[in-house]
Design a protein around this motif. Structure first.
Motif, PDB file in Angstrom:
ATOM      1  N   UNK A  66      23.867   1.781   5.129  1.00 36.99           N
ATOM      2  CA  UNK A  66      23.206   0.915   6.095  1.00 36.99           C
ATOM      3  C   UNK A  66      21.703   1.106   5.916  1.00 36.99           C
ATOM      4  N   UNK A  67      21.046   0.068   5.391  1.00 36.50           N
ATOM      5  CA  UNK A  67      19.647   0.164   4.976  1.00 36.50           C
ATOM      6  C   UNK A  67      18.822  -0.815   5.793  1.00 36.50           C
ATOM      7  N   UNK A  68      18.061  -0.297   6.741  1.00 35.64           N
ATOM      8  CA  UNK A  68      17.179  -1.147   7.540  1.00 35.64           C
ATOM      9  C   UNK A  68      15.801  -1.130   6.896  1.00 35.64           C
ATOM     10  N   UNK A  69      15.435  -2.270   6.344  1.00 29.80           N
ATOM     11  CA  UNK A  69      14.232  -2.370   5.517  1.00 29.80           C
ATOM     12  C   UNK A  69      13.117  -3.035   6.326  1.00 29.80           C
ATOM     13  N   UNK A  70      11.970  -2.387   6.457  1.00 30.58           N
ATOM     14  CA  UNK A  70      10.862  -2.991   7.205  1.00 30.58           C
ATOM     15  C   UNK A  70      10.292  -4.196   6.467  1.00 30.58           C
ATOM     16  N   UNK A  71       9.507  -5.012   7.167  1.00 30.12           N
ATOM     17  CA  UNK A  71       8.853  -6.145   6.491  1.00 30.12           C
ATOM     18  C   UNK A  71       7.994  -5.686   5.325  1.00 30.12           C
ATOM     19  N   UNK A  72       7.903  -6.547   4.318  1.00 32.46           N
ATOM     20  CA  UNK A  72       7.054  -6.325   3.145  1.00 32.46           C
ATOM     21  C   UNK A  72       7.333  -4.974   2.491  1.00 32.46           C
ATOM     22  N   UNK A  73       8.619  -4.688   2.310  1.00 29.42           N
ATOM     23  CA  UNK A  73       9.031  -3.417   1.712  1.00 29.42           C
ATOM     24  C   UNK A  73      10.022  -3.634   0.585  1.00 29.42           C
ATOM     25  N   UNK A  74       9.962  -2.726  -0.397  1.00 30.98           N
ATOM     26  CA  UNK A  74      10.881  -2.667  -1.530  1.00 30.98           C
ATOM     27  C   UNK A  74      11.496  -1.278  -1.506  1.00 30.98           C
ATOM     28  N   UNK A  75      12.811  -1.194  -1.519  1.00 29.34           N
ATOM     29  CA  UNK A  75      13.463   0.116  -1.497  1.00 29.34           C
ATOM     30  C   UNK A  75      14.418   0.254  -2.672  1.00 29.34           C
ATOM     31  N   UNK A  76      14.314   1.381  -3.354  1.00 24.87           N
ATOM     32  CA  UNK A  76      15.239   1.747  -4.420  1.00 24.87           C
ATOM     33  C   UNK A  76      16.122   2.867  -3.902  1.00 24.87           C
ATOM     34  N   UNK A  77      17.428   2.693  -4.056  1.00 24.84           N
ATOM     35  CA  UNK A  77      18.389   3.707  -3.652  1.00 24.84           C
ATOM     36  C   UNK A  77      19.126   4.176  -4.904  1.00 24.84           C
ATOM     37  N   UNK A  78      18.950   5.457  -5.216  1.00 18.76           N
ATOM     38  CA  UNK A  78      19.359   6.027  -6.499  1.00 18.76           C
ATOM     39  C   UNK A  78      20.433   7.084  -6.268  1.00 18.76           C
ATOM     40  N   UNK A  79      21.556   6.903  -6.924  1.00 20.35           N
ATOM     41  CA  UNK A  79      22.660   7.854  -6.798  1.00 20.35           C
ATOM     42  C   UNK A  79      22.294   9.173  -7.458  1.00 20.35           C
ATOM     43  N   UNK A  80      22.661  10.279  -6.817  1.00 24.01           N
ATOM     44  CA  UNK A  80      22.416  11.614  -7.406  1.00 24.01           C
ATOM     45  C   UNK A  80      23.152  11.756  -8.732  1.00 24.01           C
ATOM     46  N   UNK A 111       0.825  -1.211   0.000  1.00 22.89           N
ATOM     47  CA  UNK A 111       0.000   0.000   0.000  1.00 22.89           C
ATOM     48  C   UNK A 111       0.857   1.258   0.000  1.00 22.89           C
ATOM     49  N   UNK A 112       2.104   1.123  -0.426  1.00 24.23           N
ATOM     50  CA  UNK A 112       3.054   2.238  -0.412  1.00 24.23           C
ATOM     51  C   UNK A 112       3.595   2.453  -1.812  1.00 24.23           C
ATOM     52  N   UNK A 113       3.521   3.696  -2.290  1.00 24.21           N
ATOM     53  CA  UNK A 113       3.995   4.021  -3.630  1.00 24.21           C
ATOM     54  C   UNK A 113       4.995   5.151  -3.560  1.00 24.21           C
ATOM     55  N   UNK A 114       6.248   4.833  -3.763  1.00 18.82           N
ATOM     56  CA  UNK A 114       7.325   5.816  -3.896  1.00 18.82           C
ATOM     57  C   UNK A 114       7.367   6.820  -2.747  1.00 18.82           C
ATOM     58  N   UNK A 115       7.402   6.309  -1.542  1.00 16.93           N
ATOM     59  CA  UNK A 115       7.633   7.174  -0.389  1.00 16.93           C
ATOM     60  C   UNK A 115       9.099   7.557  -0.334  1.00 16.93           C
ATOM     61  N   UNK A 116       9.380   8.844  -0.256  1.00 17.04           N
ATOM     62  CA  UNK A 116      10.758   9.297  -0.109  1.00 17.04           C
ATOM     63  C   UNK A 116      11.220   9.020   1.313  1.00 17.04           C
ATOM     64  N   UNK A 117      12.347   8.321   1.463  1.00 18.20           N
ATOM     65  CA  UNK A 117      12.810   7.926   2.795  1.00 18.20           C
ATOM     66  C   UNK A 117      14.183   8.503   3.105  1.00 18.20           C
ATOM     67  N   UNK A 118      14.529   9.607   2.437  1.00 21.81           N
ATOM     68  CA  UNK A 118      15.743  10.315   2.785  1.00 21.81           C
ATOM     69  C   UNK A 118      16.938   9.961   1.943  1.00 21.81           C
ATOM     70  N   UNK A 119      18.093  10.454   2.379  1.00 23.29           N
ATOM     71  CA  UNK A 119      19.334  10.284   1.631  1.00 23.29           C
ATOM     72  C   UNK A 119      20.408   9.725   2.539  1.00 23.29           C
ATOM     73  N   UNK A 120      21.348   9.016   1.929  1.00 23.06           N
ATOM     74  CA  UNK A 120      22.509   8.489   2.639  1.00 23.06           C
ATOM     75  C   UNK A 120      23.748   8.777   1.804  1.00 23.06           C
ATOM     76  N   UNK A 121      24.788   9.253   2.476  1.00 15.69           N
ATOM     77  CA  UNK A 121      26.023   9.628   1.802  1.00 15.69           C
ATOM     78  C   UNK A 121      27.173   8.783   2.329  1.00 15.69           C
ATOM     79  N   UNK A 122      28.025   8.372   1.432  1.00 18.21           N
ATOM     80  CA  UNK A 122      29.183   7.595   1.832  1.00 18.21           C
ATOM     81  C   UNK A 122      29.280   6.307   1.051  1.00 18.21           C
ATOM     82  N   UNK A 123      30.426   5.678   1.143  1.00 15.62           N
ATOM     83  CA  UNK A 123      30.668   4.459   0.394  1.00 15.62           C
ATOM     84  C   UNK A 123      29.790   3.313   0.881  1.00 15.62           C
ATOM     85  N   UNK A 124      29.594   3.212   2.196  1.00 19.46           N
ATOM     86  CA  UNK A 124      28.809   2.123   2.767  1.00 19.46           C
ATOM     87  C   UNK A 124      27.443   2.629   3.209  1.00 19.46           C
TER      88      UNK A 124
END
Length: 533
Positions: free
Chosen positions: A519-533, A504-517
């Protein structure tokens, strides 16, 4: 005849790409890394995406496909010729059509989203000429409306596939399979097969010619893929045609050369249910003529658990090596209603076909299904209400001529349409695995080997690619019941921005992360796309 394809992916380049994939597959699936392999656990694991290493490149991902229901069919796959004229884009109001093109077919992108539109000949395009040998529009401007949709959405072209040849060629003189669902061809002689092949070429000519806005305009439709018969071993009351394995091979060997001669850039796939598996695949693999014309093997792993792409081999080897992909995915009525977990299963089907089987594309069944079909939510990325159709409590407020998303299906696919543009290149991901004591090499379904007795997490998956402009992207999924943390060494600097999808979630923005590594904590039943600027 079609002209050369405008986006640089010809039939021959696809085959060259397959050869490159085959060479890449000989490399270890897990690259040598300066750090020790990490052992994961139920709460998280460490991963490496070698975005900085050309040796980590895998196949070119061409884009995704969908099927369009441009004509009517009875509810629950009832008889084909129900007399009703209804379909998409025909039924949509002007505003609904614009939203359909922009929000679904383009996936919210400004340029283009889906690459291929699967067209079911003899089913959703089934007007018949007076002699019963060829197909034409069943209602005025059917092909022109289809062509406008393709053009407006930036779709490259059609995947033309027969559910039934025209009635003249059938044993029962009808498109449907009849009461016993066993209709086949009236004749399998070489002469009749050649004549049917000429008629099928004429069908393609009709689509191309009638796609023009005016007689002097250029065509707006291209035939990118072609297939002789959808599910040739299956009969149905709706449009269908059964072949024995040998009959399929013999007819294919007569008609495929005609398609190739007249449409040299069109890619031909087989068998549109079980690829090179079973006797059907064997009789093709063992025939030099057949293999000369097969550009890809296609499967229907309909609603199957995404783990199947991890545990089974679809890629083939040796003479039968061709790109492989799933060209139909949905959840049949026997599955029961689509549930939240199916959203994750669909997303992981895309990922696992591409990660473990090197598939260059993946196709969902229908963009939109009508509200009059009780299985609309199982089959469609969305649902439209035909003019004159009664209101349906499943789709409150849906007006005639309008459509709505089926979120459990759409949200599984949407992020790939938006963030994985055509011709993205997949990169290998080093995944954690238990350091088991038996050592040696484990062979995976796609023929690659990895150290030790490696296992892959079935409910937490990851895939990575670079867009054609070189932008790194990764997707992570959690089909489990608790949070899972992906610690991902991207071997690249800069900022990644996250977008979450779910049942029931469509393209919720979940912030930005900077750095080589990351750390992505993904909730149950979730799909996350992480896109480089």
């Amino acid at each position: 005849m079609t002209s050369s394809e405008p986006h640089g992916i010809s039939r021959r380049s696809v085959l060259r790409g397959a050869a490159i994939v085959g060479a890449a597959a000989s490399l270890p699936q897990i690259l040598t890394s300066p750090r020790a392999y990490a052992t994961d656990n139920d709460t998280g694991g460490s991963y490496t995406v070698a975005f900085d290493d050309n040796a980590a490149k895998r196949q070119t991902i061409l884009g995704l496909g969908f099927e369009i229901q441009s004509d009517s069919i009875g509810s629950n796959d009832g008889p084909t010729d129900d007399g009703l004229v209804s379909g998409v884009p025909l039924d949509l109001t002007s505003a609904a059509y614009t939203r359909f093109v922009n929000d679904m077919l383009k996936g919210g992108r400004s340029d283009r989203g889906f690459r291929y539109c699967r067209l079911a000949m003899g089913l959703y395009h089934r007007g018949v000429t007076a002699d019963g040998k060829r197909f034409q529009d069943r209602y005025p401007d059917q092909t022109k409306k289809l062509a406008k949709m393709v053009q407006d959405a930036g779709i490259e072209g059609l995947g033309v596939e027969y559910w039934s040849p025209a009635p003249h060629w059938k044993s029962n003189g009808q498109l449907g399979g009849g009461p016993n669902k066993n209709a086949t061809l009236a004749s399998f002689t070489a002469t009749e097969s050649a004549a049917m092949g000429d008629a099928m070429v004429a069908d393609l000519d009709y689509l191309v010619e009638n796609s023009k806005e005016t007689p002097s305009s250029p065509p707006r439709l291209k035939v990118i893929w072609w297939s002789l018969q959808n599910e040739p071993n299956q009969g149905a009351s709706y449009s269908s045609c059964k072949y024995t394995d040998e009959q399929y091979r013999d007819v294919f060997n007569i008609i495929a050369p005609k398609i190739r001669a007249n449409y040299p850039d069109t890619k031909i796939h087989a068998t549109s249910i079980s690829g090179w598996w079973n006797n059907r695949g064997a009789v093709l693999k063992n025939n030099a003529t057949s293999m000369q014309y097969i550009d890809a093997w296609t499967w229907h792993k309909i609603g199957a658990d995404s783990n199947t792409q991890i545990t089974e081999n679809y890629t083939g080897s040796g003479v039968d090596f061709r790109p492989v992909f799933n060209n139909e995915f949905e959840y049949l009525g026997g599955h029961g209603p689509v549930v939240d977990r199916d959203t994750l299963n669909t997303a992981q089907s895309i990922m696992n076909w591409m990660t473990f089987q090197n598939a260059p594309t993946w196709w969902w069944l229908h963009a939109l299904k009508p509200s009059t079909d009780s299985l609309s939510e199982n089959y469609g990325l969305g649902t439209w209400r035909p003019p004159g159709a009664p209101a349906d409590s499943r789709f409150p407020g849906l007006q005639p001529g309008d459509w709505t998303f089926n979120p459990r299906n759409w949200n599984a696919v949407a992020g790939f349409v938006r963030f994985m543009p055509w011709d993205s290149v997949r990169y290998n991901v080093e995944e954690p695995h238990p350091a088991e004591a038996n050592g040696g090499l484990k062979t995976h379904p796609n023929g690659t080997t990895t150290p030790g007795n490696v296992t892959y997490r079935p409910d937490q998956r990851i895939m990575a690619w670079k867009t054609p402009t070189g932008k790194p992207v990764l997707v992570v999924t959690n089909r489990g019941n608790a949070n899972y943390t992906f610690t991902v060494d991207t071997r690249t600097t800069g900022t990644f921005r996250g977008y979450r999808y779910g049942p029931s979630t469509t393209m919720d923005s979940i912030g930005a992360k900077t750095g080589t590594t990351l750390t992505l904590t993904v909730p149950p039943l979730s799909i996350e796309f992480w896109v480089h600027d």
